[in-house]
Design a protein around this motif. Structure first.
Motif, PDB file in Angstrom:
ATOM      1  N   THR A  63       0.789  -1.229   0.000  1.00  0.00           N
ATOM      2  CA  THR A  63       0.000   0.000   0.000  1.00  0.00           C
ATOM      3  C   THR A  63       0.824   1.284   0.000  1.00  0.00           C
ATOM      4  O   THR A  63       0.306   2.343   0.361  1.00  0.00           O
ATOM      5  CB  THR A  63      -0.953   0.015   1.213  1.00  0.00           C
ATOM      6  N   GLU A  64       2.098   1.242  -0.391  1.00  0.00           N
ATOM      7  CA  GLU A  64       2.858   2.491  -0.471  1.00  0.00           C
ATOM      8  C   GLU A  64       2.097   3.548  -1.258  1.00  0.00           C
ATOM      9  O   GLU A  64       2.090   4.731  -0.897  1.00  0.00           O
ATOM     10  CB  GLU A  64       4.214   2.260  -1.141  1.00  0.00           C
ATOM     11  N   HIS A  65       1.449   3.139  -2.333  1.00  0.00           N
ATOM     12  CA  HIS A  65       0.789   4.089  -3.222  1.00  0.00           C
ATOM     13  C   HIS A  65      -0.728   3.907  -3.205  1.00  0.00           C
ATOM     14  O   HIS A  65      -1.408   4.238  -4.172  1.00  0.00           O
ATOM     15  CB  HIS A  65       1.363   3.935  -4.629  1.00  0.00           C
ATOM     16  N   MET A  66      -1.236   3.382  -2.083  1.00  0.00           N
ATOM     17  CA  MET A  66      -2.682   3.238  -1.877  1.00  0.00           C
ATOM     18  C   MET A  66      -3.038   3.859  -0.534  1.00  0.00           C
ATOM     19  O   MET A  66      -3.228   3.150   0.454  1.00  0.00           O
ATOM     20  CB  MET A  66      -3.085   1.760  -1.905  1.00  0.00           C
ATOM     21  N   PRO A  67      -3.120   5.186  -0.449  1.00  0.00           N
ATOM     22  CA  PRO A  67      -3.273   5.826   0.863  1.00  0.00           C
ATOM     23  C   PRO A  67      -4.641   5.697   1.500  1.00  0.00           C
ATOM     24  O   PRO A  67      -4.789   6.035   2.673  1.00  0.00           O
ATOM     25  CB  PRO A  67      -2.935   7.295   0.576  1.00  0.00           C
ATOM     26  N   ASP A  68      -5.646   5.211   0.792  1.00  0.00           N
ATOM     27  CA  ASP A  68      -6.933   4.986   1.447  1.00  0.00           C
ATOM     28  C   ASP A  68      -7.579   3.721   0.903  1.00  0.00           C
ATOM     29  O   ASP A  68      -7.088   3.091  -0.029  1.00  0.00           O
ATOM     30  CB  ASP A  68      -7.865   6.199   1.322  1.00  0.00           C
ATOM     31  N   MET A  69      -8.701   3.328   1.519  1.00  0.00           N
ATOM     32  CA  MET A  69      -9.323   2.045   1.181  1.00  0.00           C
ATOM     33  C   MET A  69      -9.909   2.046  -0.224  1.00  0.00           C
ATOM     34  O   MET A  69      -9.992   0.993  -0.856  1.00  0.00           O
ATOM     35  CB  MET A  69     -10.406   1.708   2.210  1.00  0.00           C
ATOM     36  N   GLN A  70     -10.306   3.207  -0.725  1.00  0.00           N
ATOM     37  CA  GLN A  70     -10.790   3.243  -2.102  1.00  0.00           C
ATOM     38  C   GLN A  70      -9.701   2.823  -3.079  1.00  0.00           C
ATOM     39  O   GLN A  70      -9.971   2.116  -4.057  1.00  0.00           O
ATOM     40  CB  GLN A  70     -11.297   4.641  -2.453  1.00  0.00           C
ATOM     41  N   HIS A  71      -8.468   3.264  -2.810  1.00  0.00           N
ATOM     42  CA  HIS A  71      -7.356   2.821  -3.651  1.00  0.00           C
ATOM     43  C   HIS A  71      -7.190   1.305  -3.572  1.00  0.00           C
ATOM     44  O   HIS A  71      -6.946   0.636  -4.581  1.00  0.00           O
ATOM     45  CB  HIS A  71      -6.054   3.488  -3.194  1.00  0.00           C
ATOM     46  N   VAL A  72      -7.309   0.755  -2.360  1.00  0.00           N
ATOM     47  CA  VAL A  72      -7.165  -0.692  -2.181  1.00  0.00           C
ATOM     48  C   VAL A  72      -8.258  -1.428  -2.954  1.00  0.00           C
ATOM     49  O   VAL A  72      -7.982  -2.394  -3.677  1.00  0.00           O
ATOM     50  CB  VAL A  72      -7.203  -1.057  -0.688  1.00  0.00           C
ATOM     51  N   GLU A  73      -9.498  -0.984  -2.809  1.00  0.00           N
ATOM     52  CA  GLU A  73     -10.589  -1.651  -3.515  1.00  0.00           C
ATOM     53  C   GLU A  73     -10.396  -1.580  -5.020  1.00  0.00           C
ATOM     54  O   GLU A  73     -10.640  -2.566  -5.741  1.00  0.00           O
ATOM     55  CB  GLU A  73     -11.924  -1.014  -3.120  1.00  0.00           C
ATOM     56  N   TYR A  74      -9.963  -0.441  -5.509  1.00  0.00           N
ATOM     57  CA  TYR A  74      -9.727  -0.285  -6.943  1.00  0.00           C
ATOM     58  C   TYR A  74      -8.652  -1.254  -7.419  1.00  0.00           C
ATOM     59  O   TYR A  74      -8.755  -1.845  -8.501  1.00  0.00           O
ATOM     60  CB  TYR A  74      -9.316   1.157  -7.240  1.00  0.00           C
TER      61      TYR A  74
END
Length: 758
Positions: free
Chosen positions: A464-475
């Protein structure tokens, strides 16, 4: 005779109806599915029945109802009681299925029955039933028989909660989706250089100090002044219980002997130098290691005591990756320890440390798993190996008799971009799209039958270095998780890419109703134009495509939103500039999969998005990042190469141009490269802060312009430069390189615009 003929006619009609009816859109595809005649009709009074006192069946029933409610599915009631007609029955049967997690599901006019030997099987049956009932929007569930079982025992997803955290509620949502996809292992990455996220009561400084970092641009443009947090033991116990109730084991990772910066920041005495250091705000490979003296080993064993008390999983992950040995090599005390142990190298010293901690876990009834670097100096016979540096680690480990889990980079790294569209958010390159995940085979070639039995399964890793929130993770995760789930569950003979795509639109509709921020990258229309023809005459041809090739592309040229009556794309379309193209991908059932818009005019032909540039020769590294590491912004994004600050604009249309306007961003250079730092290209600067140097016809071509970069302390992070040059003709490659010092900020391209002479 007439009666016999009538019976045969009805039988053949039933068979024909079954043959004409497609399988329900289930993901992962069941191992066996046979359609029957007729259906079961859901009614307001339909109940979900479980046997009195059957806790496992009750959990499966509760899960079923909760997940139906989340996607606005049928409203049902859970009751205890004996099986009855007109009901959905979930029950155990000791004779049902020899494989752990297997189940049968039957639907006929009298009801629905899910039968399994174990609790996991009932949950898997319930997950299938969620999809079946959701598809039965008219209340009619098709008659069928499913006999289903998993292909692999380890069907996992790794979540990195160190670089960026997720709330307990968000993790619970991810666990629910894992259960619906029939995954059964959540590998939870809890400690690293950038933070310590697990409460250890014996060592409170791990979370008081080690859980918090100061971002590189703290307090600027949406970046927090302080980043961090941790999961209390109470929270962890609740999440472990929540996952267990859904058939998922949480495997914690305590990374060592490297990735130790946060722990050493909290307790310097357990580092090699004994000096106080800060928790790192940088990504990449650090050189901080744990010490190997007795107090440090006691500390690590005490940590593992509390970890084992929190996580009942048989397996505990001890990392073992990217342990750069510089500190050990430079330490007289470590060298003396190594000599006393009779070890010839620092790799052997790491093997000794991992072996000792692995034995400690074994003595407590647990088992160590580590990244494939642990093979370098030998590990305990019972240890399992997770292969991330490709698949060779899995091959080597299986041949040595170790159980293995496949999680190779970049194949199963969900922080890889899903497409090369300029509008994609942050992530690593190369692209690993939906088809790439579906094509992955967990059993490496070259293993014999005995060695294949050591392949436990596979998992995707969500760094998650470049996924600062859960929306990024879900995407990043969805719908690639659907592809992985089918790889890990469904027998190879039942896997079919085109069939999978046909089942996916129903799943995407469920994601929308559950408000999951999935990626539509595989279906997004890619809109391209023959730009050379457009520049020559103002007329050109338009081409549309999608990554997956599913469904129908419809388009408009007047700016209106395409609808089911809009033209169908069947080949290149003549257009006259200016034109605004809107394209929509429609699934075979008419659902909208993705929409995109692009406008073309004379000015747009002279512009280029920085994310569409390509690397200069010499380094393939490519990374798309947000402006600040801990800000949750989705736009803008910038593509950088940490090893060579140089990009190419191929075949740039230079006819009549006399300048290039460049929008630039100055980014924090928060990357630790360890021994690879020597690979970074340094270009000699002629001015105090470096220059942007533009060359024609490649990076060895003539210099068109050299523009000094402004003082970082006196200009905003986003700024523009104007590079002027003599009037040009023809199309040429433009090489754009920065001479800024490599220990300073990174520079990245936003929009580039060629300007014509007045």
């Amino acid at each position: 005779m007439q009666r016999l003929l009538s019976c045969l006619t009805l039988a053949f009609a039933a068979l024909a109806a079954r043959a004409a009816s497609p399988e329900p859109a289930l993901i992962p595809r069941p191992a066996q599915l046979a359609l029957g005649a007729g259906h079961f009709t859901l009614a307001a009074a339909t109940r979900v029945l479980v046997a009195p006192g059957d806790a496992g069946a009750h959990r499966a029933g509760t899960f079923l109802l909760e997940q139906l409610a989340r996607i606005d599915g049928p409203h049902l009631a859970l009751r205890e009681g004996a099986p009855a007609d007109g009901a959905i029955v979930l029950r155990h049967d000791a004779r049902a299925g020899a494989v752990a997690g297997s189940y049968t599901l039957d639907v006929d006019a009298h009801g629905i029955r899910v039968v399994a030997q174990d609790d996991a099987g009932l949950l898997h049956g319930a997950a299938t039933l969620v999809q079946l009932l959701d598809e039965a929007r008219d209340g009619a569930v098709p008659a069928l028989h499913i006999a289903d079982a998993p292909r692999f025992a380890w069907r996992g997803l790794m979540l990195d909660s160190v670089r960026h955290m997720q709330s307990p509620a968000q993790i619970r949502g991810l666990i629910d989706q894992m259960a619906l996809h029939k995954l059964n292992v959540l590998h939870w990455h809890l400690t690293d250089d950038q933070g310590w996220r697990i409460e250890i009561e014996r060592y409170p400084e791990l979370t008081r100090i080690g859980a918090w970092r100061t971002p590189p641009a703290a307090g600027e443009d949406g970046e927090p002044a302080r980043y961090g947090g941790f999961y209390s033991q109470q929270t962890i116990r609740a999440l472990v219980a929540y996952a267990a109730a859904r058939g998922i084991t949480i495997v914690p990772e305590i990374d060592l002997p490297g990735h130790a910066t946060a722990a050493v920041a909290a307790y310097p005495q357990f580092g090699v130098t004994g000096k106080r250091i800060p928790v790192s705000p940088d990504w990449g490979v650090h050189t901080t290691l744990f010490n190997v003296n007795d107090p440090t080993i006691a500390f690590l064993e005490h940590v593992l005591d509390e970890v084992m008390a929190l996580f009942p999983s048989r397996t505990i992950h001890l990392g073992g990756d990217e342990a750069v040995k510089d500190q050990w090599q430079a330490s007289p005390a470590v060298q003396a320890r190594m000599k006393a142990l009779g070890l010839a190298s620092e790799d052997q010293l790491q093997g000794w440390l991992m072996g000792r901690l692995g034995a400690y876990l074994e003595a407590h009834g647990r088992r160590m798993i580590g990244w494939d670097e642990i093979l370098a100096a030998g590990v305990p016979a019972e240890a399992a190996v997770m292969s991330w540096r490709g698949t060779q680690g899995a091959v080597d480990a299986a041949r040595q008799g170790h159980d293995v889990v496949l999680s190779p980079s970049p194949d199963l790294y969900f922080d890889q971009l899903q497409s090369d569209h300029p509008e994609e958010p942050t992530g690593r390159i190369p692209v690993k799209g939906l088809a790439d995940i579906y094509a992955f085979e967990p059993v490496p070639a070259g293993l014999d039958a005995t060695q294949v039995r050591h392949v436990l399964g596979a998992q995707a890793n969500v760094w998650t270095e470049h996924m600062p929130d859960m929306q990024h993770v879900e995407y990043a995760v969805f719908p690639r998780l659907d592809a992985l789930a089918e790889v890990l569950w469904t027998p190879p003979g039942r896997r079919d890419w085109r069939d999978f795509l046909g089942r996916l639109p129903a799943q995407l509709a469920r994601y929308r109703r559950a408000r999951i921020a999935y990626a539509d990258s595989a279906f997004a229309p890619v809109i391209t134009l023959d730009e050379a023809a457009a520049r020559a005459s103002g007329r050109s041809t338009l081409t549309l495509s999608t990554q997956a090739g599913l469904g129908t592309l419809r388009y408009s040229l007047d700016g209106s939103a395409p609808n089911p009556g809009s033209p169908v794309y069947s080949g290149p379309v003549p257009v006259t500039l200016p034109v605004t193209v809107r394209a929509t991908t429609f699934a075979p059932d008419g659902r909208i999969l993705a929409m995109r818009t692009r406008s073309f005019d004379a000015a747009s032909l002279l512009r280029r998005d920085g994310n569409t540039l390509v690397n200069c020769p010499g380094s393939p590294f490519r990374l798309r990042v947000q402006p600040l590491p801990d800000a949750t912004s989705w736009r803008p994004v910038y593509t950088v190469n940490l090893f060579n600050a140089c990009q190419l604009w191929p075949v740039a249309p230079l006819d009549g141009t006399t300048a290039l306007h460049v929008d630039l961003a100055r980014l924090p250079n928060n990357y630790q490269l360890a021994h690879e730092a020597g690979l970074v290209v340094q270009r000699k600067a002629a001015t105090a802060h470096g220059e942007l140097v533009i060359r024609r016809d490649g990076c060895d071509g003539p210099v068109l312009a050299s523009v000094p970069l402004p003082d970082p302390d006196r200009t905003p992070r986003r700024f523009a430069l104007q590079a002027r040059f003599p009037r040009q003709q023809g199309t040429h490659d433009l090489c754009l390189a920065f001479t800024a010092p490599t220990d300073g900020p990174l520079y990245a391209f936003g929009r580039l615009t060629l300007q014509l002479s007045p």
